[in-house]
Each structure stands twice: as C-alpha cells, then as structure tokens.
Design a protein around this motif. Sequence first.
Motif, PDB file in Angstrom:
ATOM      1  N   ASP A  71      27.125  -8.147   4.399  1.00  0.00           N
ATOM      2  CA  ASP A  71      27.630  -9.519   4.532  1.00  0.00           C
ATOM      3  C   ASP A  71      28.697  -9.859   3.492  1.00  0.00           C
ATOM      4  O   ASP A  71      29.692 -10.538   3.789  1.00  0.00           O
ATOM      5  CB  ASP A  71      26.477 -10.528   4.407  1.00  0.00           C
ATOM      6  N   HIS A  72      28.496  -9.425   2.233  1.00  0.00           N
ATOM      7  CA  HIS A  72      29.427  -9.761   1.139  1.00  0.00           C
ATOM      8  C   HIS A  72      30.831  -9.204   1.400  1.00  0.00           C
ATOM      9  O   HIS A  72      31.808  -9.731   0.852  1.00  0.00           O
ATOM     10  CB  HIS A  72      28.855  -9.216  -0.173  1.00  0.00           C
ATOM     11  N   ASP A  73      30.947  -8.188   2.261  1.00  0.00           N
ATOM     12  CA  ASP A  73      32.263  -7.607   2.555  1.00  0.00           C
ATOM     13  C   ASP A  73      33.209  -8.623   3.189  1.00  0.00           C
ATOM     14  O   ASP A  73      34.433  -8.494   3.064  1.00  0.00           O
ATOM     15  CB  ASP A  73      32.120  -6.386   3.482  1.00  0.00           C
ATOM     16  N   LEU A  75      33.637 -11.493   2.139  1.00  0.00           N
ATOM     17  CA  LEU A  75      34.224 -12.249   1.024  1.00  0.00           C
ATOM     18  C   LEU A  75      35.249 -11.412   0.272  1.00  0.00           C
ATOM     19  O   LEU A  75      36.402 -11.798   0.138  1.00  0.00           O
ATOM     20  CB  LEU A  75      33.105 -12.710   0.079  1.00  0.00           C
ATOM     21  N   ASP A  76      34.832 -10.246  -0.253  1.00  0.00           N
ATOM     22  CA  ASP A  76      35.782  -9.443  -1.025  1.00  0.00           C
ATOM     23  C   ASP A  76      35.627  -7.930  -0.833  1.00  0.00           C
ATOM     24  O   ASP A  76      36.161  -7.165  -1.641  1.00  0.00           O
ATOM     25  CB  ASP A  76      35.758  -9.821  -2.514  1.00  0.00           C
ATOM     26  N   ASP A  77      34.919  -7.516   0.207  1.00  0.00           N
ATOM     27  CA  ASP A  77      34.922  -6.114   0.637  1.00  0.00           C
ATOM     28  C   ASP A  77      34.430  -5.132  -0.429  1.00  0.00           C
ATOM     29  O   ASP A  77      34.915  -4.004  -0.496  1.00  0.00           O
ATOM     30  CB  ASP A  77      36.328  -5.723   1.131  1.00  0.00           C
ATOM     31  N   ASN A  78      33.480  -5.563  -1.268  1.00  0.00           N
ATOM     32  CA  ASN A  78      32.949  -4.590  -2.234  1.00  0.00           C
ATOM     33  C   ASN A  78      31.425  -4.697  -2.399  1.00  0.00           C
ATOM     34  O   ASN A  78      30.903  -4.413  -3.493  1.00  0.00           O
ATOM     35  CB  ASN A  78      33.658  -4.697  -3.579  1.00  0.00           C
ATOM     36  N   ALA A  79      30.733  -5.065  -1.338  1.00  0.00           N
ATOM     37  CA  ALA A  79      29.269  -5.145  -1.429  1.00  0.00           C
ATOM     38  C   ALA A  79      28.674  -3.809  -1.860  1.00  0.00           C
ATOM     39  O   ALA A  79      27.719  -3.772  -2.650  1.00  0.00           O
ATOM     40  CB  ALA A  79      28.682  -5.579  -0.090  1.00  0.00           C
ATOM     41  N   SER A  81      29.795  -1.662  -3.889  1.00  0.00           N
ATOM     42  CA  SER A  81      29.921  -1.523  -5.339  1.00  0.00           C
ATOM     43  C   SER A  81      28.836  -2.312  -6.059  1.00  0.00           C
ATOM     44  O   SER A  81      28.220  -1.826  -7.017  1.00  0.00           O
ATOM     45  CB  SER A  81      31.296  -2.022  -5.796  1.00  0.00           C
ATOM     46  N   HIS A  82      28.596  -3.553  -5.604  1.00  0.00           N
ATOM     47  CA  HIS A  82      27.523  -4.357  -6.208  1.00  0.00           C
ATOM     48  C   HIS A  82      26.165  -3.671  -6.028  1.00  0.00           C
ATOM     49  O   HIS A  82      25.334  -3.666  -6.942  1.00  0.00           O
ATOM     50  CB  HIS A  82      27.456  -5.734  -5.559  1.00  0.00           C
ATOM     51  N   LEU A  83      25.927  -3.122  -4.849  1.00  0.00           N
ATOM     52  CA  LEU A  83      24.618  -2.535  -4.560  1.00  0.00           C
ATOM     53  C   LEU A  83      24.401  -1.248  -5.356  1.00  0.00           C
ATOM     54  O   LEU A  83      23.286  -0.979  -5.824  1.00  0.00           O
ATOM     55  CB  LEU A  83      24.476  -2.292  -3.058  1.00  0.00           C
TER      56      LEU A  83
HETATM   57 ZN    ZN Z   1      32.076  -8.763  -4.802  1.00  0.00          ZN
END
Ligand code: ZN
Length: 128
Positions: A71-73, A75-79, A81-83
């Motif tokens: 889902d976060h992708d 917003l800024d396409d890097n979910a 990376s966060h995970l």
């Molecule tokens: Zn992000």
Amino acid sequence: MTTFTVSTDDRTEIIDITDRVEAALPDDATGTVTVFVRHTTAGIAVNEAESRLLGDMAAFLDGTVADSGWDHDRLDDNADSHLRALLVGPSETIPIADGRLDTGTWQSVLLVECDGPRSRTVDVRVSD
Ligand code: ZN
C-alpha cells in the motif's frame, strides 16, 4: 553523543562500520554504546563482516520482502525498503571496555542500507 555519516552505493547494501564506531568512543569509555540510525529505511545489526556474507545478507533481505505490491508504494514507492529495515531494527546496544567494543572475535557493527544510494547519519551514544 557523537555522529558520523556513511554514503551508500546500492539500494540494499551492508556496510561494516565497526572502525568508525570505535573511533567515536572516548578513550576511557566503559559501559555500553548504543549505535542508532535516525532513518526508517536503514538499520543497524551486529554480525560477521565477511565480504561474501555481506552480499548474502543483502540478497536475503531482498528475497524475503517482495519488491512491490504494498500500500505504501502509492505514496513514495519504497514500502519494501521500510519492511526490510523493520526486520533489522534501528539500533544495537554493545558492551564497551577501555574505549573498545567488547565483542566476540567475529562480531562487527553493520549499517544495513535498504533504500540507497543515500547518506546516512549514525548516532553513537555511550552509557555508563
Ligand atoms: Zn516511504
């Protein structure tokens, strides 16, 4: 507390920062040091800094978390990376004695980049 910065080259990359952490310790420091990154897509780990293993760790993180479909992708396409950073965590607390890391022979302090290339700030905070 002191800080230093690390420039990373790859999207997922594991970098040995042991020498830089030790250089940031006062000569007589004893107790523990907390090594912390003020970022949500990078982490800190303690493990062996053998060069092939560092590549294996990056491959493991890449392979464990799907690159897309989160889902976060939107917003800024890097979910992803966060995970990946979520698996590693933002800090380690390490014993110190006489200004040196009091670790096992094969233990190094690793910066885990999950959304590079970037410049990352590492905090080094000594506690009695
Ligand atoms: Zn992000």
